[in-house]
Design a protein around this motif. Structure first.
Motif, short mmCIF file in Angstrom:
data_model
loop_
_atom_site.label_atom_id
_atom_site.label_comp_id
_atom_site.label_asym_id
_atom_site.label_seq_id
_atom_site.Cartn_x
_atom_site.Cartn_y
_atom_site.Cartn_z
N PRO A 74 5.35 17.42 -11.09
CA PRO A 74 4.43 16.33 -10.76
C PRO A 74 5.14 15.07 -10.22
N LEU A 75 6.45 14.98 -10.46
CA LEU A 75 7.21 13.87 -9.90
C LEU A 75 7.54 14.15 -8.44
N LEU A 76 7.51 15.42 -8.05
CA LEU A 76 7.80 15.82 -6.68
C LEU A 76 6.53 15.93 -5.84
N ILE A 77 5.49 16.55 -6.41
CA ILE A 77 4.23 16.77 -5.71
C ILE A 77 3.16 15.83 -6.27
N GLN A 78 2.67 14.95 -5.44
CA GLN A 78 1.60 14.03 -5.85
C GLN A 78 0.25 14.63 -5.49
N LYS A 79 -0.81 14.18 -6.15
CA LYS A 79 -2.15 14.71 -5.89
C LYS A 79 -2.55 14.55 -4.43
N ASP A 80 -2.12 13.45 -3.82
CA ASP A 80 -2.50 13.20 -2.43
C ASP A 80 -1.75 14.09 -1.45
N ASP A 81 -0.75 14.82 -1.91
CA ASP A 81 0.04 15.68 -1.02
C ASP A 81 -0.69 16.97 -0.67
N VAL A 82 -1.66 17.36 -1.49
CA VAL A 82 -2.37 18.62 -1.29
C VAL A 82 -3.87 18.41 -1.48
N ASP A 83 -4.66 19.34 -0.93
CA ASP A 83 -6.12 19.21 -1.02
C ASP A 83 -6.73 20.24 -1.97
N ILE A 84 -6.06 20.45 -3.09
CA ILE A 84 -6.52 21.37 -4.12
C ILE A 84 -6.18 20.74 -5.47
N PRO A 85 -7.01 20.93 -6.49
CA PRO A 85 -6.71 20.34 -7.80
C PRO A 85 -5.36 20.82 -8.34
N THR A 86 -4.55 19.89 -8.82
CA THR A 86 -3.28 20.22 -9.44
C THR A 86 -3.33 19.88 -10.93
N LEU A 87 -2.75 20.74 -11.73
CA LEU A 87 -2.74 20.55 -13.18
C LEU A 87 -1.29 20.30 -13.61
N ALA A 88 -1.01 19.05 -13.93
CA ALA A 88 0.34 18.66 -14.37
C ALA A 88 0.46 18.98 -15.86
N THR A 89 1.12 20.07 -16.16
CA THR A 89 1.15 20.56 -17.54
C THR A 89 1.74 19.55 -18.51
N THR A 90 2.73 18.80 -18.07
CA THR A 90 3.37 17.83 -18.97
C THR A 90 2.37 16.77 -19.43
N ASN A 91 1.62 16.21 -18.48
CA ASN A 91 0.64 15.19 -18.82
C ASN A 91 -0.45 15.74 -19.73
N LEU A 92 -0.91 16.94 -19.43
CA LEU A 92 -1.96 17.55 -20.24
C LEU A 92 -1.45 17.87 -21.64
N HIS A 93 -0.21 18.33 -21.72
CA HIS A 93 0.40 18.66 -23.01
C HIS A 93 0.61 17.40 -23.85
N ALA A 94 1.05 16.33 -23.20
CA ALA A 94 1.25 15.06 -23.89
C ALA A 94 -0.08 14.54 -24.44
N GLN A 95 -1.14 14.69 -23.65
CA GLN A 95 -2.47 14.25 -24.11
C GLN A 95 -2.93 15.08 -25.30
N MET A 96 -2.61 16.37 -25.27
CA MET A 96 -2.94 17.24 -26.40
C MET A 96 -2.23 16.76 -27.67
N ALA A 97 -0.99 16.36 -27.52
CA ALA A 97 -0.24 15.83 -28.66
C ALA A 97 -0.86 14.56 -29.20
N VAL A 98 -1.26 13.67 -28.30
CA VAL A 98 -1.89 12.40 -28.72
C VAL A 98 -3.22 12.67 -29.41
N ASP A 99 -3.99 13.60 -28.89
CA ASP A 99 -5.25 13.95 -29.54
C ASP A 99 -5.01 14.45 -30.97
N PHE A 100 -3.94 15.21 -31.15
CA PHE A 100 -3.61 15.71 -32.49
C PHE A 100 -3.20 14.54 -33.39
N ILE A 101 -2.38 13.66 -32.87
CA ILE A 101 -1.91 12.51 -33.66
C ILE A 101 -3.07 11.70 -34.21
N PHE A 102 -4.12 11.55 -33.38
CA PHE A 102 -5.25 10.72 -33.77
C PHE A 102 -6.48 11.54 -34.20
N ASN A 103 -6.26 12.81 -34.52
CA ASN A 103 -7.33 13.68 -35.04
C ASN A 103 -8.52 13.78 -34.09
#
Length: 227
Positions: free
Chosen positions: A197-226
């Motif tokens: 995701p540091l190399l490929i930005q959303k504006d570089d392509v015309d298809i949804p991209t799923l940045a696993t690191t960001n999604l995984h980090a959010q999953m961790a935060v959701d767990f931290i705060f129940n």
């Protein structure tokens, strides 16, 4: 707040990115004057380069148990590839490992995506630890680049991206692979390497991209705060 145990070291760049994202996301909930409890154990990257699966499994189990003993209430493995140890480690500890494929699958399902192109290094693209969970838990199919493109993708990830090098050549290569995956029916792309995701930005392509690191980090935060 619950305590997260983080297993890093596959790339120290990746570990830093996880730590930064989790704290940034948490600060939106608790403010900049506080931070969540995190325990980090960084593994020597040489372990993964040896490609000795038994040795890798043993090390990750030992590390997970140490984090569990230290008070972690869940484990976050700070990269895609080491999730290959999940089936070995999870049954032998009592706290959950928050799987990166679950974080990705929930987001993809929410977007209505059915077939995802998977980009990353060779073990991530050719392994079953991400596709298996996406299909089993979310009914989402996964496709990867052609066989002759996989070694080149792996080289860019291992010799450039994980070393903090983001060349224009690598960027053009991965954009080309995204276009080819679209032609094969992909309606979304998994950026299955922390640095992609540091190399490929959303504006570089015309298809949804799923940045696993960001999604995984959010999953961790959701767990931290129940959440």
């Amino acid at each position: 707040m619950k305590t997260i145990g983080m297993i890093g070291g596959t790339s120290w760049h990746s570990t830093i990115e996880y730590y930064k994202l989790i704290n940034q996301m948490a600060s939106k909930i608790i403010g900049d004057w506080a931070n969540p409890p995190l325990i980090i154990h960084s593994i020597n990257i040489e372990l993964m380069r040896e490609q000795n699966k038994k040795k890798i499994n043993t090390k990750y189990l030992d590390t997970a148990r140490k984090l569990q003993t230290a008070g972690a209430e869940a484990i976050v493995i700070c990269a895609n590839t080491p999730h290959m140890v999940y089936d070995f480690v999870q049954p032998q500890i009592v706290i959950p490992i928050l799987h990166i494929a679950d974080a990705t699958g929930k987001e993809a399902k929410g977007l209505g995506l059915k077939k995802l192109g998977l980009l990353g290094n060779k073990p991530t693209m050719t392994g079953e630890f991400i596709p298996k969970i996406l299909m089993k838990n979310y009914d989402i199919a996964t496709i990867i680049p052609e066989v002759d493109a996989i070694p080149r993708a792996h080289e860019y990830v291992s010799k450039e991206l994980t070393q903090g090098v983001f060349s224009q050549e690598a960027k053009q290569f991965f954009i080309q692979q995204i276009e080819l995956l679209k032609e094969k029916g992909a309606d979304g792309i998994i950026l299955g390497c922390t640095e992609l995701p540091l190399l490929i930005q959303k504006d570089d392509v015309d298809i949804p991209t799923l940045a696993t690191t960001n999604l995984h980090a959010q999953m961790a935060v959701d767990f931290i705060f129940n959440k």
